[in-house]
Design a protein around this motif. Structure first.
Motif, PDB file in Angstrom:
ATOM      1  N   SER A  15     -66.556 -56.816  64.317  1.00 37.24           N
ATOM      2  CA  SER A  15     -67.824 -56.152  64.470  1.00 37.24           C
ATOM      3  C   SER A  15     -68.546 -55.097  63.579  1.00 37.24           C
ATOM      4  CB  SER A  15     -67.925 -55.479  66.081  1.00 37.24           C
ATOM      5  OG  SER A  15     -69.152 -54.842  65.975  1.00 37.24           O
ATOM      6  N   LEU A  16     -69.715 -54.939  63.332  1.00 41.26           N
ATOM      7  CA  LEU A  16     -69.846 -53.769  62.309  1.00 41.26           C
ATOM      8  C   LEU A  16     -70.815 -52.857  63.239  1.00 41.26           C
ATOM      9  CD1 LEU A  16     -71.705 -56.175  59.924  1.00 41.26           C
ATOM     10  CD2 LEU A  16     -69.359 -55.107  59.577  1.00 41.26           C
ATOM     11  N   ALA A  17     -71.220 -52.905  64.067  1.00 42.90           N
ATOM     12  CA  ALA A  17     -71.073 -51.324  65.429  1.00 42.90           C
ATOM     13  C   ALA A  17     -70.739 -50.453  64.702  1.00 42.90           C
ATOM     14  CB  ALA A  17     -70.652 -51.791  66.219  1.00 42.90           C
ATOM     15  N   ALA A  18     -71.989 -49.192  64.664  1.00 44.91           N
ATOM     16  CA  ALA A  18     -70.851 -47.757  63.858  1.00 44.91           C
ATOM     17  C   ALA A  18     -72.164 -47.154  64.830  1.00 44.91           C
ATOM     18  CB  ALA A  18     -72.130 -48.144  62.604  1.00 44.91           C
ATOM     19  N   VAL A  19     -71.549 -45.701  65.307  1.00 45.71           N
ATOM     20  CA  VAL A  19     -72.015 -44.579  65.788  1.00 45.71           C
ATOM     21  C   VAL A  19     -73.588 -43.681  65.088  1.00 45.71           C
ATOM     22  CG1 VAL A  19     -71.943 -42.173  66.877  1.00 45.71           C
ATOM     23  CG2 VAL A  19     -70.141 -43.664  66.450  1.00 45.71           C
ATOM     24  N   PRO A  20     -74.509 -44.372  65.492  1.00 46.46           N
ATOM     25  CA  PRO A  20     -75.848 -43.596  65.181  1.00 46.46           C
ATOM     26  C   PRO A  20     -75.625 -42.363  64.792  1.00 46.46           C
ATOM     27  CG  PRO A  20     -76.489 -44.389  67.540  1.00 46.46           C
ATOM     28  CD  PRO A  20     -74.976 -44.559  67.560  1.00 46.46           C
ATOM     29  N   LEU A  21     -76.090 -42.470  63.411  1.00 42.62           N
ATOM     30  CA  LEU A  21     -76.184 -41.480  62.080  1.00 42.62           C
ATOM     31  C   LEU A  21     -77.366 -40.087  62.644  1.00 42.62           C
ATOM     32  CD1 LEU A  21     -76.748 -43.070  58.701  1.00 42.62           C
ATOM     33  CD2 LEU A  21     -74.425 -42.447  60.025  1.00 42.62           C
ATOM     34  N   PRO A  22     -76.647 -39.382  62.546  1.00 43.25           N
ATOM     35  CA  PRO A  22     -77.688 -38.125  63.103  1.00 43.25           C
ATOM     36  C   PRO A  22     -79.158 -38.099  62.439  1.00 43.25           C
ATOM     37  CG  PRO A  22     -75.586 -37.524  61.901  1.00 43.25           C
ATOM     38  CD  PRO A  22     -75.616 -38.506  61.987  1.00 43.25           C
ATOM     39  N   THR A  23     -79.662 -37.369  63.529  1.00 41.07           N
ATOM     40  CA  THR A  23     -81.148 -37.368  63.186  1.00 41.07           C
ATOM     41  C   THR A  23     -82.073 -36.231  64.095  1.00 41.07           C
ATOM     42  OG1 THR A  23     -83.831 -38.539  63.011  1.00 41.07           O
ATOM     43  CG2 THR A  23     -82.076 -38.942  64.226  1.00 41.07           C
ATOM     44  N   ALA A  24     -82.930 -35.585  62.853  1.00 41.45           N
ATOM     45  CA  ALA A  24     -83.513 -34.404  63.871  1.00 41.45           C
ATOM     46  C   ALA A  24     -84.744 -35.260  64.531  1.00 41.45           C
ATOM     47  CB  ALA A  24     -84.600 -34.213  62.524  1.00 41.45           C
ATOM     48  N   ALA A  25     -85.235 -36.162  64.553  1.00 43.50           N
ATOM     49  CA  ALA A  25     -86.061 -37.300  65.677  1.00 43.50           C
ATOM     50  C   ALA A  25     -85.976 -37.018  66.713  1.00 43.50           C
ATOM     51  CB  ALA A  25     -85.759 -38.698  65.439  1.00 43.50           C
ATOM     52  N   THR A  26     -86.633 -37.191  67.827  1.00 44.96           N
ATOM     53  CA  THR A  26     -86.064 -36.529  69.380  1.00 44.96           C
ATOM     54  C   THR A  26     -86.829 -38.048  69.829  1.00 44.96           C
ATOM     55  OG1 THR A  26     -88.949 -35.476  69.308  1.00 44.96           O
ATOM     56  CG2 THR A  26     -86.551 -34.031  68.989  1.00 44.96           C
ATOM     57  N   THR A  27     -86.489 -37.720  71.485  1.00 38.87           N
ATOM     58  CA  THR A  27     -87.523 -38.881  72.500  1.00 38.87           C
ATOM     59  C   THR A  27     -88.501 -38.107  73.315  1.00 38.87           C
ATOM     60  OG1 THR A  27     -85.893 -38.251  74.073  1.00 38.87           O
ATOM     61  CG2 THR A  27     -84.841 -40.236  72.386  1.00 38.87           C
ATOM     62  N   ARG A  28     -89.104 -38.823  73.762  1.00 43.30           N
ATOM     63  CA  ARG A  28     -90.500 -38.397  74.138  1.00 43.30           C
ATOM     64  C   ARG A  28     -90.007 -37.744  75.488  1.00 43.30           C
ATOM     65  NH1 ARG A  28     -94.076 -42.299  77.474  1.00 43.30           N
ATOM     66  NH2 ARG A  28     -91.875 -43.952  78.424  1.00 43.30           N
ATOM     67  N   ARG A  29     -90.767 -36.696  75.885  1.00 42.60           N
ATOM     68  CA  ARG A  29     -90.694 -35.777  76.661  1.00 42.60           C
ATOM     69  C   ARG A  29     -90.732 -36.593  78.319  1.00 42.60           C
ATOM     70  NH1 ARG A  29     -94.139 -31.403  73.883  1.00 42.60           N
ATOM     71  NH2 ARG A  29     -92.506 -30.600  73.014  1.00 42.60           N
ATOM     72  N   THR A  30     -90.134 -35.911  79.105  1.00 41.68           N
ATOM     73  CA  THR A  30     -90.450 -36.519  80.681  1.00 41.68           C
ATOM     74  C   THR A  30     -92.226 -37.136  81.123  1.00 41.68           C
ATOM     75  OG1 THR A  30     -89.923 -34.890  81.718  1.00 41.68           O
ATOM     76  CG2 THR A  30     -87.805 -36.262  81.629  1.00 41.68           C
ATOM     77  N   ALA A  31     -92.229 -38.102  81.564  1.00 42.28           N
ATOM     78  CA  ALA A  31     -93.773 -38.244  82.216  1.00 42.28           C
ATOM     79  C   ALA A  31     -94.062 -37.120  83.065  1.00 42.28           C
ATOM     80  CB  ALA A  31     -94.200 -39.186  82.703  1.00 42.28           C
ATOM     81  N   PRO A  32     -94.850 -36.473  83.170  1.00 39.04           N
ATOM     82  CA  PRO A  32     -95.350 -35.327  84.727  1.00 39.04           C
ATOM     83  C   PRO A  32     -95.530 -36.332  86.328  1.00 39.04           C
ATOM     84  CG  PRO A  32     -97.098 -36.045  83.427  1.00 39.04           C
ATOM     85  CD  PRO A  32     -96.286 -36.487  82.743  1.00 39.04           C
ATOM     86  N   ALA A  33     -94.250 -35.722  86.984  1.00 38.89           N
ATOM     87  CA  ALA A  33     -94.065 -36.784  88.296  1.00 38.89           C
ATOM     88  C   ALA A  33     -95.561 -37.153  88.468  1.00 38.89           C
ATOM     89  CB  ALA A  33     -94.152 -34.763  89.092  1.00 38.89           C
ATOM     90  N   ALA A  34     -96.949 -36.843  88.631  1.00 41.00           N
ATOM     91  CA  ALA A  34     -98.405 -37.491  89.249  1.00 41.00           C
ATOM     92  C   ALA A  34     -98.397 -38.336  88.501  1.00 41.00           C
ATOM     93  CB  ALA A  34     -98.720 -35.847  89.504  1.00 41.00           C
ATOM     94  N   LEU A  35     -98.036 -38.694  87.234  1.00 38.85           N
ATOM     95  CA  LEU A  35     -98.808 -40.022  86.219  1.00 38.85           C
ATOM     96  C   LEU A  35     -98.538 -40.888  86.748  1.00 38.85           C
ATOM     97  CD1 LEU A  35     -99.552 -40.641  83.949  1.00 38.85           C
ATOM     98  CD2 LEU A  35     -97.813 -40.705  82.980  1.00 38.85           C
ATOM     99  N   PRO A  36     -97.206 -41.319  87.646  1.00 37.28           N
ATOM    100  CA  PRO A  36     -97.143 -42.509  88.787  1.00 37.28           C
ATOM    101  C   PRO A  36     -98.676 -43.280  89.607  1.00 37.28           C
ATOM    102  CG  PRO A  36     -95.311 -42.038  88.428  1.00 37.28           C
ATOM    103  CD  PRO A  36     -95.716 -40.631  87.297  1.00 37.28           C
ATOM    104  N   ARG A  37     -98.531 -41.848  90.333  1.00 30.51           N
ATOM    105  CA  ARG A  37     -99.287 -41.890  91.045  1.00 30.51           C
ATOM    106  C   ARG A  37    -101.459 -41.934  90.704  1.00 30.51           C
ATOM    107  NH1 ARG A  37     -97.297 -37.233  94.409  1.00 30.51           N
ATOM    108  NH2 ARG A  37     -98.527 -35.967  92.760  1.00 30.51           N
ATOM    109  N   LEU A  38    -101.017 -41.874  89.805  1.00 29.52           N
ATOM    110  CA  LEU A  38    -102.829 -41.367  88.913  1.00 29.52           C
ATOM    111  C   LEU A  38    -102.866 -43.013  88.138  1.00 29.52           C
ATOM    112  CD1 LEU A  38    -103.105 -38.347  86.849  1.00 29.52           C
ATOM    113  CD2 LEU A  38    -103.655 -39.012  88.820  1.00 29.52           C
ATOM    114  N   LEU A  39    -102.028 -42.947  88.076  1.00 30.52           N
ATOM    115  CA  LEU A  39    -101.961 -45.078  87.301  1.00 30.52           C
ATOM    116  C   LEU A  39    -102.198 -45.813  87.662  1.00 30.52           C
ATOM    117  CD1 LEU A  39     -98.747 -45.012  84.562  1.00 30.52           C
ATOM    118  CD2 LEU A  39    -101.555 -44.070  84.007  1.00 30.52           C
ATOM    119  N   LEU A  40    -101.501 -45.847  89.116  1.00 27.43           N
ATOM    120  CA  LEU A  40    -101.596 -46.880  90.243  1.00 27.43           C
ATOM    121  C   LEU A  40    -102.391 -46.909  91.350  1.00 27.43           C
ATOM    122  CD1 LEU A  40     -97.507 -47.157  90.860  1.00 27.43           C
ATOM    123  CD2 LEU A  40     -99.014 -47.833  89.312  1.00 27.43           C
ATOM    124  N   LYS A  41    -103.016 -45.529  91.491  1.00 28.83           N
ATOM    125  CA  LYS A  41    -104.574 -45.112  92.251  1.00 28.83           C
ATOM    126  C   LYS A  41    -105.168 -46.015  92.323  1.00 28.83           C
ATOM    127  CE  LYS A  41    -107.182 -41.748  93.568  1.00 28.83           C
ATOM    128  NZ  LYS A  41    -108.027 -39.757  92.710  1.00 28.83           N
TER     129      LYS A  41
END
Length: 172
Positions: A141-167
């Motif tokens: 396999s050519l699978a490898a561990v991802p290289l270190p990066t300064a990129a980040t994932t997005r922050r968690t969504a606010p708790a009220a967001l699903p209610r606002l979207l599904l309202k």
């Protein structure tokens, strides 16, 4: 390998590399995915400067590099080839011709008007000249561990967001 096989291999390397948006390049360290342009028989890359792609370790003039080309539509490996690295001198005739092609493919540059000046001052432009294509498949396999990066994932969504979207928008 016959002369016909060598010509076929060269044609495969050129066509696959021209059509692919990314190539995986390995110098002396782990491989990195890099955008490139096919220019006058070689893959040309710009990087190692602020705001540009980082090159893998060992991508220096005269050194060998392993290049793996992926399919643009499916993402699978098409061909792998060995290259000799050539670093282009800023503002040389060869550099100017390569940078003209690179400039057209560079997306989302913050300083598009002065980009080539910045490349000459702070970055490296590298040519990967093909030596030999390899047609055999790897053993493992050519699978490898991802290289270190300064990129980040997005922050968690606010708790009220699903209610606002599904309202419900109103009663029918």
């Amino acid at each position: 390998m016959t002369a016909g096989d060598a010509l076929l291999g060269r044609a495969l390397v050129e066509e696959a590399t021209k059509k692919s948006g990314l190539v995986w390049v390995r110098g002396s360290g782990p491989a990195r995915a890099l955008w490139h342009v096919w220019h006058e028989g070689a893959a040309v890359l710009v990087g190692d400067g602020p705001g540009e792609q980082p090159f893998p370790e060992g991508l220096v003039a005269g050194a060998p590099a392993e290049v793996t080309v992926r399919s643009k539509d499916k993402g699978g490996r098409i061909v792998a080839w060995t290259a000799v690295v050539a670093v282009l001198e800023p503002h040389s005739e060869e550099w100017e011709a390569a940078v003209a092609d690179l400039k057209g493919k560079r997306l989302n540059a913050p300083d598009a008007e002065r980009m080539t000046e910045r490349w000459a001052r702070e970055c490296r432009v590298v040519r990967l000249v093909p030596e030999a294509p390899r047609t055999e498949l790897p053993d493992g396999s050519l699978a490898a561990v991802p290289l270190p990066t300064a990129a980040t994932t997005r922050r968690t969504a606010p708790a009220a967001l699903p209610r606002l979207l599904l309202k419900r928008r109103g009663r029918r």
